[in-house]
Design an enzyme around this catalytic site. Structure first.
Site, PDB file in Angstrom:
ATOM      1  N   GLY A  76      38.967 -46.958  50.287  1.00  0.00           N
ATOM      2  CA  GLY A  76      38.352 -46.510  51.534  1.00  0.00           C
ATOM      3  C   GLY A  76      38.863 -47.365  52.702  1.00  0.00           C
ATOM      4  O   GLY A  76      40.034 -47.299  53.042  1.00  0.00           O
ATOM      5  N   SER A 112      44.081 -50.156  46.985  1.00  0.00           N
ATOM      6  CA  SER A 112      43.997 -49.805  48.399  1.00  0.00           C
ATOM      7  C   SER A 112      42.977 -50.738  49.067  1.00  0.00           C
ATOM      8  O   SER A 112      43.119 -51.960  48.972  1.00  0.00           O
ATOM      9  CB  SER A 112      43.644 -48.330  48.543  1.00  0.00           C
ATOM     10  OG  SER A 112      43.810 -47.880  49.858  1.00  0.00           O
ATOM     11  N   TRP A 113      41.937 -50.202  49.717  1.00  0.00           N
ATOM     12  CA  TRP A 113      40.898 -51.082  50.257  1.00  0.00           C
ATOM     13  C   TRP A 113      40.288 -51.946  49.148  1.00  0.00           C
ATOM     14  O   TRP A 113      39.905 -53.087  49.383  1.00  0.00           O
ATOM     15  CB  TRP A 113      39.818 -50.269  50.955  1.00  0.00           C
ATOM     16  CG  TRP A 113      38.547 -51.052  51.140  1.00  0.00           C
ATOM     17  CD1 TRP A 113      37.373 -50.886  50.465  1.00  0.00           C
ATOM     18  CD2 TRP A 113      38.345 -52.163  52.030  1.00  0.00           C
ATOM     19  NE1 TRP A 113      36.445 -51.817  50.878  1.00  0.00           N
ATOM     20  CE2 TRP A 113      37.017 -52.614  51.840  1.00  0.00           C
ATOM     21  CE3 TRP A 113      39.156 -52.816  52.964  1.00  0.00           C
ATOM     22  CZ2 TRP A 113      36.486 -53.683  52.543  1.00  0.00           C
ATOM     23  CZ3 TRP A 113      38.619 -53.888  53.675  1.00  0.00           C
ATOM     24  CH2 TRP A 113      37.314 -54.316  53.470  1.00  0.00           C
ATOM     25  N   ASP A 132      54.597 -45.350  48.596  1.00  0.00           N
ATOM     26  CA  ASP A 132      53.242 -45.378  49.134  1.00  0.00           C
ATOM     27  C   ASP A 132      53.332 -45.364  50.656  1.00  0.00           C
ATOM     28  O   ASP A 132      53.859 -46.293  51.268  1.00  0.00           O
ATOM     29  CB  ASP A 132      52.528 -46.644  48.642  1.00  0.00           C
ATOM     30  CG  ASP A 132      51.042 -46.677  48.991  1.00  0.00           C
ATOM     31  OD1 ASP A 132      50.644 -46.030  49.963  1.00  0.00           O
ATOM     32  OD2 ASP A 132      50.305 -47.385  48.283  1.00  0.00           O
ATOM     33  N   HIS A 141      50.803 -43.285  46.948  1.00  0.00           N
ATOM     34  CA  HIS A 141      49.654 -44.178  47.077  1.00  0.00           C
ATOM     35  C   HIS A 141      48.598 -43.990  45.993  1.00  0.00           C
ATOM     36  O   HIS A 141      47.991 -44.952  45.534  1.00  0.00           O
ATOM     37  CB  HIS A 141      48.991 -43.965  48.442  1.00  0.00           C
ATOM     38  CG  HIS A 141      47.783 -44.816  48.676  1.00  0.00           C
ATOM     39  ND1 HIS A 141      47.849 -46.188  48.810  1.00  0.00           N
ATOM     40  CD2 HIS A 141      46.464 -44.490  48.792  1.00  0.00           C
ATOM     41  CE1 HIS A 141      46.640 -46.678  49.000  1.00  0.00           C
ATOM     42  NE2 HIS A 141      45.785 -45.672  48.996  1.00  0.00           N
TER      43      HIS A 141
END
Length: 327
Positions: A48, A116-117, A274, A302
């Site tokens: 996120g 990711s986050w 990505d 990604h």
């Protein structure tokens, strides 16, 4: 419980524990536990900011070996209240992970797993609580540096590769609001009027989902029909991005912060193509932390669901099962 192919990962029974944990006067965090209650504890940190957990997140972890904990971060998924940005910062989330560990009476996470986050949050947590982390498995590295945010959200980066999707992202807004589209989106996302906030959330999320895989992933766009996901993801992501996740520029890559965790085993799995979190950040982290292992997946973007990325993550997690980690 049985092992599927290395492509599909591990199959799990339903969660053996589902609950909420109150962490302050505003927030209750939803979590689930899968696999072996006596196994090696791993926490899965979703992306996120503003994503959510689901049972398929467990595919990386053998149910015989691991006690897998899935956590919906503040304002996300089934955590309550949904889409709330009040008392919702990186450092609140870091504290929440430690509170959950203590609540579950886990002496140390065998693996902190994030993409990711989730990779940002894993690094921030490990640098704050290094004695609570046995190892790190990270994907799609994101450290919230200025150029990383500009790459995705402003013209000149990902927009050069996906111009039609970026134009759709901008053109959702009236022409007079496009000069500062991030702020314009934020005002709409924070509106109490669902007729304003929900369409803006859908447009915001469609941009990111459209660039998240190497090949177009039309089924992945089905998330845009989930109104609770849409608003939480877009609103919280905008909130964090506007505040640069309450991190100083390059904070997570500084030598003094890497030194705090340098002795923790760590592996990075990064899609070569990505576009959301370009490979340069994974490379910069590996250079700052040469003791880490870096796997660049040459046929992946990604998403964690890219076949090569999924397979390598499963392989790494299986390898880490044999690590001897002091509890």
């Amino acid at each position: 419980m049985s092992q599927a192919s290395s492509f599909n990962g591990f199959e799990h029974d339903d969660a053996f524990d589902v609950d909420w944990l109150r962490v302050d006067g505003d927030h209750e965090l939803y979590f689930e536990q899968y696999g072996n209650p006596e196994g090696k504890a791993v926490i899965y940190l979703h992306g996120g900011p503003g994503g959510h957990i689901s049972k398929p997140n467990t595919v990386f972890f053998s149910p015989k070996t691991y006690r897998t904990v899935l956590l919906d971060q503040r304002g996300c998924g089934r955590s309550r209240p949904n889409a709330s940005i009040h008392n919702n910062t990186t450092w609140h989330l870091v504290a929440d992970i430690e509170t959950l560990r203590q609540h579950l009476k886990i002496s140390k996470w065998h693996i902190v797993f994030g993409g990711s986050w989730g990779s940002t949050l894993a690094l921030a947590y490990a640098q704050t609580h290094p004695s609570s982390v046995g190892s790190l498995v990270l994907r799609g590295i994101f450290t919230v540096r200025e150029f990383e945010l500009k790459w995705t959200m402003l013209p000149g980066g990902a927009s050069k590769l996906f111009p039609e999707h970026f134009e759709e992202f901008l053109n959702f807004l009236p022409e007079e609001e496009r000069a500062d589209h991030i702020e314009a989106y934020n005002k709409r996302l924070m509106s109490d009027d669902e007729r304003v906030s929900h369409p803006a959330a859908r447009a915001w999320n469609k941009w990111e989902l459209s660039i998240s895989t190497l090949y177009p992933n039309l089924p992945g766009l089905a998330q845009l029909d989930d109104t609770s996901f849409n608003l939480a993801h877009a609103r919280i992501e905008a909130h964090y991005f506007r505040n640069r996740a309450w991190l100083e520029e390059g904070q997570l890559l500084r030598k003094e912060n890497i030194d705090k965790i340098r002795d923790i085993p760590m592996t990075i799995v990064q899609g070569r193509y990505d576009v959301v979190c370009p490979s340069i950040t994974a490379w910069d982290l590996h250079k700052a932390w040469p003791e880490s292992k870096l796997h660049l997946i040459n046929d992946a973007g990604h998403s964690v669901t890219e076949p090569g990325t999924t397979a390598k993550l499963i392989e790494v997690v299986e390898e880490y099962a044999s690590l001897s980690i002091e509890r």
